[in-house]
Design a protein around this motif. Structure first.
Motif, PDB file in Angstrom:
ATOM      1  N   UNK A 127       1.876   6.948  -6.540  1.00 17.38           N
ATOM      2  CA  UNK A 127       0.783   7.862  -6.903  1.00 17.38           C
ATOM      3  C   UNK A 127       1.162   9.313  -6.597  1.00 17.38           C
ATOM      4  N   UNK A 156      -8.385   1.514  -8.505  1.00 13.19           N
ATOM      5  CA  UNK A 156      -9.373   2.533  -8.852  1.00 13.19           C
ATOM      6  C   UNK A 156      -8.688   3.895  -9.036  1.00 13.19           C
ATOM      7  N   UNK A 157      -7.798   4.249  -8.109  1.00 13.74           N
ATOM      8  CA  UNK A 157      -7.157   5.561  -8.178  1.00 13.74           C
ATOM      9  C   UNK A 157      -6.234   5.683  -9.391  1.00 13.74           C
ATOM     10  N   UNK A 203      -3.816  -6.985  -6.470  1.00 12.74           N
ATOM     11  CA  UNK A 203      -5.275  -6.932  -6.250  1.00 12.74           C
ATOM     12  C   UNK A 203      -5.644  -5.959  -5.147  1.00 12.74           C
ATOM     13  N   UNK A 204      -5.150  -4.740  -5.332  1.00 10.04           N
ATOM     14  CA  UNK A 204      -5.475  -3.707  -4.366  1.00 10.04           C
ATOM     15  C   UNK A 204      -6.547  -2.825  -4.979  1.00 10.04           C
ATOM     16  N   UNK A 205      -7.755  -2.942  -4.460  1.00  9.24           N
ATOM     17  CA  UNK A 205      -8.881  -2.288  -5.113  1.00  9.24           C
ATOM     18  C   UNK A 205      -8.776  -0.769  -5.090  1.00  9.24           C
ATOM     19  N   UNK A 206      -8.417  -0.237  -3.897  1.00 11.61           N
ATOM     20  CA  UNK A 206      -8.348   1.218  -3.714  1.00 11.61           C
ATOM     21  C   UNK A 206      -7.400   1.841  -4.717  1.00 11.61           C
ATOM     22  N   UNK A 207      -6.175   1.277  -4.851  1.00 11.82           N
ATOM     23  CA  UNK A 207      -5.174   1.882  -5.738  1.00 11.82           C
ATOM     24  C   UNK A 207      -5.459   1.568  -7.198  1.00 11.82           C
ATOM     25  N   UNK A 265       0.822  -1.195   0.000  1.00 12.10           N
ATOM     26  CA  UNK A 265       0.000   0.000   0.000  1.00 12.10           C
ATOM     27  C   UNK A 265       0.856   1.244   0.000  1.00 12.10           C
TER      28      UNK A 265
END
Lengths: 135, 116
Positions: free
Chosen positions: A10, A79-80, A73-77, A3
């Motif tokens: 990012x 998406x970002x 499989x990190x959904x938050x990142x 993360x």
């Protein structure tokens, strides 16, 4: 850990690319005092490097981010980084507007220098052509 | 374990941090950009403020830009508060809030100039 890594990637895109672009565009639109031709070329080359790096990172960082975030499989990142591609397009549009407003190309431009034009100090006579004063 | 469900609301503190990051980035970029430009030697430095080092320029900016900066921060607080309830991402909230605050301050400045 993952993360944090994705977050750093990012933030590097979010702030790094605009930072490089602003620095590059300020240099590009400035009229610096450069005593010699080589200094002017060096100044132009640094400006080109800054702008090119910004444009390459603008695409490379979000694409790398999307791939990495999907891999782990990190959904938050995911998406970002996916949405950040919209930002990539917006930055390219902004740069192309700046490009169309400029008379010279944004990248590959050399500022004027203060080096005096070389003066002709010698006369070389050519046979059958010009003669030189005094001989 | 890393796959945390995304929160529906943006965090107010995080959004504010993102907006402050924008201001810092832009100010730092302008400062670095100007500092890298070689200035003309033999300038006429007789007039006040005609020849300033980047550090002096920054100091002057802080003094004169103080009210603008204060307005910007206040506007950022309000806009972030409004947006954080609706936008699900802190990063987007902070970015929009920074943009929106610049617009608010620009409009307020234009109105103030017009009224004078």
């Amino acid at each position: 850990m993952r993360r944090a890594g994705l977050g750093v990637l990012f933030v590097a895109w979010l702030y790094g690319v605009p930072f490089l672009l602003i620095v590059g565009l300020i240099r590009r639109t400035s009229s610096p005092y450069l005593a010699t031709r080589s200094a002017a070329q060096a100044f132009g080359a640094t400006t080109d490097t800054l702008l090119t790096t910004a444009l390459v990172l603008n695409l490379a960082l979000p694409v790398t981010g999307v791939l990495l975030a999907r891999l782990v499989r990190h959904r938050y990142w995911t998406r970002h980084f996916g949405w950040s591609l919209v930002g990539t397009v917006l930055i390219y549009v902004a740069v192309s507007i700046a490009q169309s407003a400029a008379t010279a190309p944004l990248i590959g431009w050399t500022p004027d220098d203060q080096e005096p034009a070389p003066r002709v100090t010698q006369c070389i006579p050519t046979s059958g052509g010009r003669g030189c004063p005094g001989g | 374990m890393d796959d945390v469900a995304a929160p529906r609301r943006a965090s107010f503190g995080l959004s504010l941090l993102v907006a402050l990051g924008w201001y810092t980035t832009v100010l730092a970029a302008v400062f670095v950009g100007h500092a890298g430009i070689p200035a003309t030697p033999n300038r006429d430095c007789a007039a006040v403020f005609s020849c300033m080092t980047p550090q002096e320029e920054l100091g002057l900016l802080v003094i004169l830009g103080g009210p603008i900066l204060a307005g910007l921060l206040f506007s950022t607080l309000v806009v972030t508060g409004l947006l954080a309830r609706r936008v699900p991402s802190s990063i987007l909230t902070g970015t929009l809030s920074a943009l929106g605050s610049v617009v608010v301050v620009a409009v307020a400045g234009a109105v103030w100039q017009g009224l004078r």
